[in-house]
Design a protein around this motif. Structure first.
Motif, PDB file in Angstrom:
ATOM      1  N   LEU A   1       0.835  -1.199   0.000  1.00 48.03           N
ATOM      2  CA  LEU A   1       0.000   0.000   0.000  1.00 48.03           C
ATOM      3  C   LEU A   1       0.870   1.250   0.000  1.00 48.03           C
ATOM      4  O   LEU A   1       0.581   2.230  -0.700  1.00 48.03           O
ATOM      5  N   GLY A   2       1.959   1.229   0.773  1.00 43.70           N
ATOM      6  CA  GLY A   2       2.885   2.356   0.782  1.00 43.70           C
ATOM      7  C   GLY A   2       3.504   2.596  -0.587  1.00 43.70           C
ATOM      8  O   GLY A   2       3.663   3.747  -1.015  1.00 43.70           O
ATOM      9  N   GLU A   3       3.863   1.518  -1.274  1.00 40.39           N
ATOM     10  CA  GLU A   3       4.424   1.648  -2.626  1.00 40.39           C
ATOM     11  C   GLU A   3       3.400   2.265  -3.572  1.00 40.39           C
ATOM     12  O   GLU A   3       3.751   3.037  -4.466  1.00 40.39           O
ATOM     13  N   CYS A   4       2.136   1.936  -3.379  1.00 29.99           N
ATOM     14  CA  CYS A   4       1.085   2.510  -4.223  1.00 29.99           C
ATOM     15  C   CYS A   4       0.904   4.005  -3.953  1.00 29.99           C
ATOM     16  O   CYS A   4       0.590   4.770  -4.861  1.00 29.99           O
ATOM     17  N   TRP A   5       1.088   4.393  -2.691  1.00 25.68           N
ATOM     18  CA  TRP A   5       0.926   5.802  -2.351  1.00 25.68           C
ATOM     19  C   TRP A   5       2.124   6.652  -2.749  1.00 25.68           C
ATOM     20  O   TRP A   5       2.002   7.868  -2.913  1.00 25.68           O
ATOM     21  N   ARG A   6       3.272   6.038  -2.924  1.00 26.75           N
ATOM     22  CA  ARG A   6       4.507   6.796  -3.141  1.00 26.75           C
ATOM     23  C   ARG A   6       4.410   7.809  -4.285  1.00 26.75           C
ATOM     24  O   ARG A   6       4.833   8.971  -4.128  1.00 26.75           O
ATOM     25  N   PRO A   7       3.870   7.455  -5.473  1.00 26.13           N
ATOM     26  CA  PRO A   7       3.856   8.426  -6.579  1.00 26.13           C
ATOM     27  C   PRO A   7       3.033   9.677  -6.289  1.00 26.13           C
ATOM     28  O   PRO A   7       3.432  10.782  -6.656  1.00 26.13           O
ATOM     29  N   ILE A   8       1.872   9.517  -5.636  1.00 29.53           N
ATOM     30  CA  ILE A   8       1.041  10.699  -5.399  1.00 29.53           C
ATOM     31  C   ILE A   8       1.533  11.491  -4.187  1.00 29.53           C
ATOM     32  O   ILE A   8       1.400  12.717  -4.154  1.00 29.53           O
ATOM     33  N   VAL A   9       2.102  10.814  -3.222  1.00 29.18           N
ATOM     34  CA  VAL A   9       2.656  11.513  -2.066  1.00 29.18           C
ATOM     35  C   VAL A   9       3.820  12.410  -2.487  1.00 29.18           C
ATOM     36  O   VAL A   9       4.030  13.487  -1.939  1.00 29.18           O
ATOM     37  N   ALA A  10       4.546  11.964  -3.512  1.00 26.15           N
ATOM     38  CA  ALA A  10       5.687  12.749  -3.996  1.00 26.15           C
ATOM     39  C   ALA A  10       5.260  14.113  -4.521  1.00 26.15           C
ATOM     40  O   ALA A  10       6.058  15.056  -4.528  1.00 26.15           O
ATOM     41  N   ILE A  11       4.011  14.237  -4.954  1.00 25.02           N
ATOM     42  CA  ILE A  11       3.515  15.517  -5.475  1.00 25.02           C
ATOM     43  C   ILE A  11       2.356  16.033  -4.617  1.00 25.02           C
ATOM     44  O   ILE A  11       1.457  16.706  -5.110  1.00 25.02           O
ATOM     45  N   SER A  12       2.372  15.707  -3.344  1.00 29.10           N
ATOM     46  CA  SER A  12       1.314  16.154  -2.442  1.00 29.10           C
ATOM     47  C   SER A  12       1.501  17.617  -2.073  1.00 29.10           C
ATOM     48  O   SER A  12       2.526  18.235  -2.370  1.00 29.10           O
ATOM     49  N   HIS A  13       0.516  18.159  -1.402  1.00 29.06           N
ATOM     50  CA  HIS A  13       0.518  19.569  -1.001  1.00 29.06           C
ATOM     51  C   HIS A  13       1.748  19.870  -0.142  1.00 29.06           C
ATOM     52  O   HIS A  13       2.172  19.055   0.680  1.00 29.06           O
ATOM     53  N   THR A  14       2.301  21.048  -0.327  1.00 29.66           N
ATOM     54  CA  THR A  14       3.531  21.408   0.394  1.00 29.66           C
ATOM     55  C   THR A  14       3.360  21.371   1.912  1.00 29.66           C
ATOM     56  O   THR A  14       4.322  21.142   2.642  1.00 29.66           O
ATOM     57  N   LYS A  15       2.139  21.601   2.398  1.00 29.19           N
ATOM     58  CA  LYS A  15       1.906  21.586   3.843  1.00 29.19           C
ATOM     59  C   LYS A  15       2.172  20.221   4.460  1.00 29.19           C
ATOM     60  O   LYS A  15       2.550  20.120   5.623  1.00 29.19           O
TER      61      LYS A  15
END
Length: 642
Positions: free
Chosen positions: A198-212
């Protein structure tokens, strides 16, 4: 054969001319609201179906896997023995906000023995299109990004227990309707997915998440991918990360409650909170809203509902005081446990009164309950200041009184009725549409007071108030015959646009229920929630910023109501685990340039916002001074002295 005219049939069985053109909202003959039942057809993409094609004489193909049931009054076909692949859908009926239901089965041709699984409550809008994938709309606020991830994590355990957690690893399967994550279908695999996957799946979108939240989310995903931390640790960290930006949102609440005996009855067994009897100085307003629908007839139902309202208020008041004394954030699980314990105390009070009065079976008084509790917690925000409200809302329900969340774009039913139909579905004995045909389908399976507290299992959910909307609590006098689903645009949107007040809207709902239902008591509590977008959330909101609007209540007589049935315990069995799938590429998030934002701030300040700054300084000098100290020297010159 491809149809040349798009038609949909009226659901009124007494309509003499039920054929209508697709697009109409009301039946042209009898003015009954038309039902557009869009379905997700599992595994039909490979069949090369054409738009407009009719299946089984009733299903119009909108796209290969989105079909419209043009005759929703007909009961969908089912199978004598339900296949194993549908059981997870049935067992997850309680999670209807996120998981679709099984509608029925059909076949492409009469000679085809393959049964096609049809799903209702899929993430399809009222135009017949799928809601966007989470990766397509990821460029959102910090609160919403973390809120989406938190919902996925909340679904991880129940889906894992049923062998369908792999459904959360396919981005195209994860759709979003505003704040809410919704699954297109359940996906079964042979290998059990892990939090690491699940963490690997989240990695791409987390990389471009909100700066906050980018830095904190990146660390969290790194921990998940390492496989070292457990589920509880990840859940606690994600909850902290969710509440920090949410606490920056200034929350304004207006609430109004009203109850009515109904057109056909002489007594009222409903009770709600708040009403005009409640003092405006009551500290529970607007934090708590309540609707209770009494069971047990005169001197029974009205007593049970009134007792429930008063005792729940005392329990929740004590809970809020306890939470206010905590130095650390109280976890959602612990708050849910405390709310459930409070409801068990209330249940036992009513149950004890029944025992003392020697009430048996249908003579026992009881009540349904739907309750919202907005629990302020002190949280350190992402802006590094202390907020006293993290915009958390807890919703609890027992019985068939309902809660809806309504925005300008959609109406979402937040609760699931505790009735026989639900019991049959969760136990895997029937599809929901078939269960509704039972003569006892709507009989209650639990209510406050029917049995001892150990047998009570309330539904309790946590939500984050991060968008403008209306929380509507109501008894079945309004929700029967799907009145809210049919008429929410007419009665809720004017509140959101500021055309009418919550009080006027609640009274209009009562009038509608009397016109369309009228067979039961009616209670409505409307909470208008307003949240300023996070890029405007500078000031730390205080308790004095929360607005309250109390309402009037009718004082009718009481009448006999139907008794509830006993609670049946549910035991879910584990199915085969599933394997993970890779996430598809996501769109690149637009960067937020702090220099550009600062330039805009400078222009606004220099251009004539001195009065606004002065007002801020006078109302909240501490918050103002903290922010001013972080501004450049040339900006501070236009600020009042601190």
């Amino acid at each position: 054969m491809i149809s040349t005219q798009r038609i949909v049939y009226c659901t009124n069985p007494h309509c003499t001319d039920p054929i209508n053109t697709v697009g109409n909202r009301l039946c042209a003959n009898c003015f009954t609201p038309l039902v557009y039942q869009y379905l997700w057809a599992v595994d039909t993409k490979k069949n090369n179906l054409e738009s407009g094609e009719k299946i089984d004489g009733r299903y119009e193909v909108i796209s290969p896997q989105i079909w419209l049931d043009t005759q929703p009054i007909l009961i969908p076909e089912t199978l004598d023995k339900l296949p194993n692949k549908v059981l997870p859908y049935l067992r997850l009926h309680q999670h209807r906000l996120h998981v679709p239901h099984v509608y029925g089965f059909t076949q492409l041709t009469q000679n085809n023995e393959d049964n096609i699984l049809l799903l209702e409550n899929a993430p399809i809008d009222d135009k017949g299109s799928l809601y966007p994938a989470i990766t397509d709309v990821w460029d959102s606020t910090a609160v919403r990004q973390v809120y989406w991830l938190w919902q996925i994590l909340e679904l991880w355990k129940p889906l894992s227990e049923l062998g369908v957690a792999g459904s959360l690893l396919v981005p195209e399967n994860l759709r979003v309707q505003g704040w809410c994550v919704r699954l297109v279908e359940l996906i079964e695999n042979t290998n059990a997915p892990t939090l690491q996957q699940l963490g690997e799946c989240w990695r791409p979108i987390v990389a471009i998440s909100h700066t906050k939240v980018n830095s904190s989310l990146t660390k969290l995903v790194k921990q998940m991918c390492s496989g070292v931390v457990d589920f509880e640790a990840i859940s606690n960290q994600l909850n902290q990360l969710l509440l920090s930006p949410a606490a920056e949102l200034p929350l304004t609440l207006k609430v109004f409650g009203i109850t009515d005996k109904g057109e056909q009855l002489t007594r009222n067994e409903d009770n709600c909170f708040p009403t005009n009897k409640d003092s405006q100085d009551d500290s529970l307003i607007p934090k708590i809203s309540l609707v209770c629908d009494g069971i047990g007839g005169h001197e029974g139902g009205e007593v049970a509902s009134a007792l429930a309202v008063q005792s729940v208020k005392l329990q929740i008041k004590a809970l809020l005081a306890e939470v206010a004394q905590q130095a650390e954030i109280v976890s959602p699980d612990l708050l849910k446990q405390q709310i459930e314990a409070s409801l068990r105390v209330v249940n036992n009070l009513i149950c004890s009164a029944n025992n003392q009065q020697r009430r048996e079976k249908r003579e026992r008084m009881a009540t349904t309950l739907v309750m919202s509790v907005q629990i302020p917690q002190s949280v350190q925000t992402t802006g590094n200041w202390r907020s006293e409200n993290a915009c958390e809302l807890y919703l609890a329900s027992v019985g068939d009184s309902r809660a809806y969340w309504i925005t300008r774009n959609y109406c979402q039913l937040l609760t699931v009725d505790d009735d026989v139909a639900k019991r049959e579905v969760i136990h895997g004995r029937s599809l929901y549409r078939k269960a509704l045909q039972r003569p006892d389908a709507t009989a209650l399976t639990q209510a406050l007071g029917t049995k001892e507290g150990e047998f009570l299992h309330p539904q309790i959910s946590r939500f984050i108030l991060e968008e403008d909307g209306i929380l509507l609590l109501c008894s079945d006098g309004l929700s029967d015959n799907n009145l809210v689903e049919h008429y929410w645009r007419d009665y809720a949107l004017p509140v959101l646009t500021g055309e009418v007040s919550p009080q006027e809207a609640a009274q209009s709902w009562i009038k509608l229920a009397n016109q369309r239902n009228g067979h039961d008591n009616i209670s409505v509590v409307i909470t208008h929630c307003r949240v300023i977008p996070d890029y405007l959330a500078i000031v730390n909101p205080k308790a004095s910023d929360i607005e309250v609007l109390e309402g009037e209540t009718a004082q009718p007589e009481q009448e006999l109501a139907e008794s509830s049935q006993a609670l049946l315990d549910l035991r879910l069995s584990d199915d085969e685990p599933v394997a993970a799938n890779n996430w598809a590429p996501v769109k690149k998030k637009r960067s937020r340039n702090p220099i550009i934002l600062l330039s805009i701030v400078l222009l606004l300040l220099i251009g004539g916002t001195g009065l606004l700054l002065l007002g801020w300084w006078l109302i909240q000098p501490k918050s103002f001074n903290t922010t001013c100290k972080q501004l450049p020297q040339q900006v501070r010159r236009v600020c009042p002295p601190y």
